[in-house]
Design an enzyme around this catalytic site. Sequence first.
Site, PDB file in Angstrom:
ATOM      1  CB  SER A   1      -5.870   5.879   2.678  1.00 50.41           C
ATOM      2  OG  SER A   1      -6.822   5.640   1.326  1.00 50.41           O
TER       3      SER A   1
ATOM      4  CB  ILE B   1     -15.291   5.972   3.012  1.00 51.50           C
ATOM      5  CG1 ILE B   1     -14.729   5.849   3.946  1.00 51.50           C
ATOM      6  CG2 ILE B   1     -16.390   6.875   3.702  1.00 51.50           C
ATOM      7  CD1 ILE B   1     -15.030   4.195   5.406  1.00 51.50           C
TER       8      ILE B   1
ATOM      9  N   GLY C   1     -10.111  20.179   9.085  1.00 50.78           N
ATOM     10  CA  GLY C   1     -11.005  19.215   7.702  1.00 50.78           C
ATOM     11  C   GLY C   1     -11.958  18.503   8.998  1.00 50.78           C
TER      12      GLY C   1
ATOM     13  CG  ASN D   1     -10.664  14.643   8.293  1.00 47.94           C
ATOM     14  OD1 ASN D   1     -10.261  13.605   8.188  1.00 47.94           O
ATOM     15  ND2 ASN D   1     -10.964  15.135   8.268  1.00 47.94           N
TER      16      ASN D   1
ATOM     17  CE1 TYR E   1      -5.375  10.975  -0.407  1.00 45.11           C
ATOM     18  CE2 TYR E   1      -5.975   8.712  -0.611  1.00 45.11           C
ATOM     19  CZ  TYR E   1      -6.381   9.697  -0.165  1.00 45.11           C
ATOM     20  OH  TYR E   1      -6.963   9.138   0.812  1.00 45.11           O
TER      21      TYR E   1
ATOM     22  CB  ALA F   1       0.798  10.872   0.290  1.00 45.93           C
ATOM     23  CE  LYS F   2      -4.732  10.454   3.464  1.00 45.13           C
ATOM     24  NZ  LYS F   2      -5.353  11.482   4.466  1.00 45.13           N
TER      25      LYS F   2
END
Length: 238
Positions: free
Chosen positions: A132, A175, A7, A77, A142, A145-146
């Site tokens: 994250s 970010i 990525g 990434n 999300y 998953a992180k």
Amino acid sequence: MYVLITGGATGIGKAIAAEFRSIAGTDIVITGRTESALQATAAELDISYVVCDHSSPEDVSRAAQRLPADLDVIVNNAGGNAGFDKEAQTGLAGVQSAWLENYVANVLTAVLTVGELGSRINDGGRIINIGSIAAENGSGSYGAAKAAVGSWTVGLAKEFGHRGITANTIAPGYIGDTDFFKGQLTRERERDLISLTQNGRRGTPADIAAVARFLASPGAAHITGQTLHVNGGVHTTR
């Protein structure tokens, strides 16, 4: 030193590539699904690229044939909030889609990459995963998953530690200058996110890239199995 960044065409991945590009004697290859973006970044930074969908075992195996026999650093990434628009959908089908897509995009991509290329990492090498802050604050599929990425990283540290290979996760907060929010971040929401920091600013891709460079350095040889939080103090370990 040979560095693979999945990525790596845009956002944080591109910043990490640029950071490693500044280290003399470093060869870098970036991967991703969109060839046009990969081409542009590779040309700008004078590095190599390979088109690869890291959620596909076949793609990862094909890409591996174009990579060298020895690697020093793998930066996982590839990912992002793949279920960004789906958890709000009515019904269980939307929930299922969001959770599966985020697991595949953020966990399986990294697992397949290391599964294929882990044996190529030189002794003393590095595995750097991008997590994250969402893993700490209950951010749905999300965040879950992180969180799984962080847990998997601990297992990697145990698996590869006898060869002096470290495995760590970098967990960014908000970010800027990325496409994470897919154009849906309002100014009000951004102000709210920045107000939660202790230093009064949003993070940048360069902040994450600098930590990745440190983790790849000799000075980080005794840091492994850790999650390094880079969020301006929004989340702390105390």
